[in-house]
Design an enzyme around this catalytic site. Structure first.
Site: not given
Length: 287
Positions: A37, A40
């Site tokens: 991700c 993230c």
């Protein structure tokens, strides 16, 4: 163990001790993320920077949703990053996606979280408070290794192990204690806690039991197991709350298990004021 202070990696097995238990003392920010991700990788370092800056005013628990799917499922995570703020065992706030640093600070301020000062005189005390159950075990093991002839250190290790659910090793240590320590109040209570631990064979994880109770507050079997988990983790009042709820719902459940669980808990809890308060509550329900 995470290399940064005030930041730790959340596991399913450690969720109860590291997240729920810590949240009873101070806020726990839970960051659900994944290695694949991109956003993230932007949010994570910001959260870790603030955790260090706020110096224990909150702690940051990081959940890799690919590795800890059970935790992600319990929180119904649909996308990452997602952040939740937990305090005293309850989710009190949160947000999806990435937000800039100034909004992160506003989020913390809105939830009454401000940087904690660090002074030289309370560093030792703060360090002791911040030890997770797993860290307490590591410290106790180191102490035993340094002074293997000190049996009282082995009792300390056994008590720390009980908080992590390692009842077999704790039992072996307690059984091997010399006579003068085997009758120590702490050893007696530890044996009683081991009796409770026997009830947890093949028990679901805490997050699973919490979900069952949330779906059906009359699921007394789940309440009993959750109460035992609380008790073994040192969360005495949370344990008694589950057992009292069982008694209020159905005192005859499983041949009087609610009353028995309360009485057994009274025997192992050291806080006399807490025991007295819940004895009165038990009496008010029964009589």
């Amino acid at each position: 163990m995470h290399p940064q202070p005030h930041v730790f990696d959340v596991t399913t097995e450690g969720f109860e001790a590291e997240v729920i238990q810590q949240s009873m003392q101070r806020p726990v920010l839970i960051d659900f993320w994944a290695t694949w991700c991109g956003p993230c990788q932007t949010l994570g370092p910001l959260l870790e920077k603030l955790a260090a800056e706020y110096n224990g005013a909150f702690v940051l628990g990081k959940v890799d949703v690919d590795k800890e799917q059970q935790v992600g499922a319990a929180f119904q995570i649909r996308s990452v990053p997602t952040v939740f703020l937990m305090y005293q065992g309850q989710i009190i706030d949160g947000f999806p996606g990435v937000i800039p640093e100034n909004q992160l600070r506003e989020f913390l301020t809105r939830n009454n979280i401000t940087p904690a000062p660090q002074t030289s005189e309370d560093l030792g005390e703060v360090a002791a408070v911040e030890l997770t159950p797993a860290e307490q075990v590591a410290a106790a093991r180191a102490a035993v290794a340094a002074e293997p002839d000190k049996d009282e250190l082995k009792l300390d290790l056994a008590l720390a192990l009980l908080k992590t659910g390692a009842s077999s090793e704790a039992s072996a240590l307690i059984d091997a204690l010399p006579a003068n320590l085997s009758t120590d109040d702490r050893a007696v209570r530890a044996r009683a806690r081991l009796d409770f631990a026997a009830a947890l064979a093949d028990a679901p994880a805490p997050v699973v039991l919490d979900a069952r109770i949330a779906d059906d507050d009359k699921d007394l079997a789940a309440r009993h197991l959750r109460g035992v988990q609380h008790l073994l983790a040192g969360e005495d009042e949370a344990a008694l709350e589950q057992f009292i709820a069982m008694l209020a719902a159905d005192r005859s459940f499983a041949d009087g298990l609610p009353r028995k669980a309360l009485i057994d808990a009274f025997r192992v809890i050291e806080d006399e004021d807490l025991v007295s308060r819940y004895r009165r509550r038990m009496s008010s329900i029964l009589f």
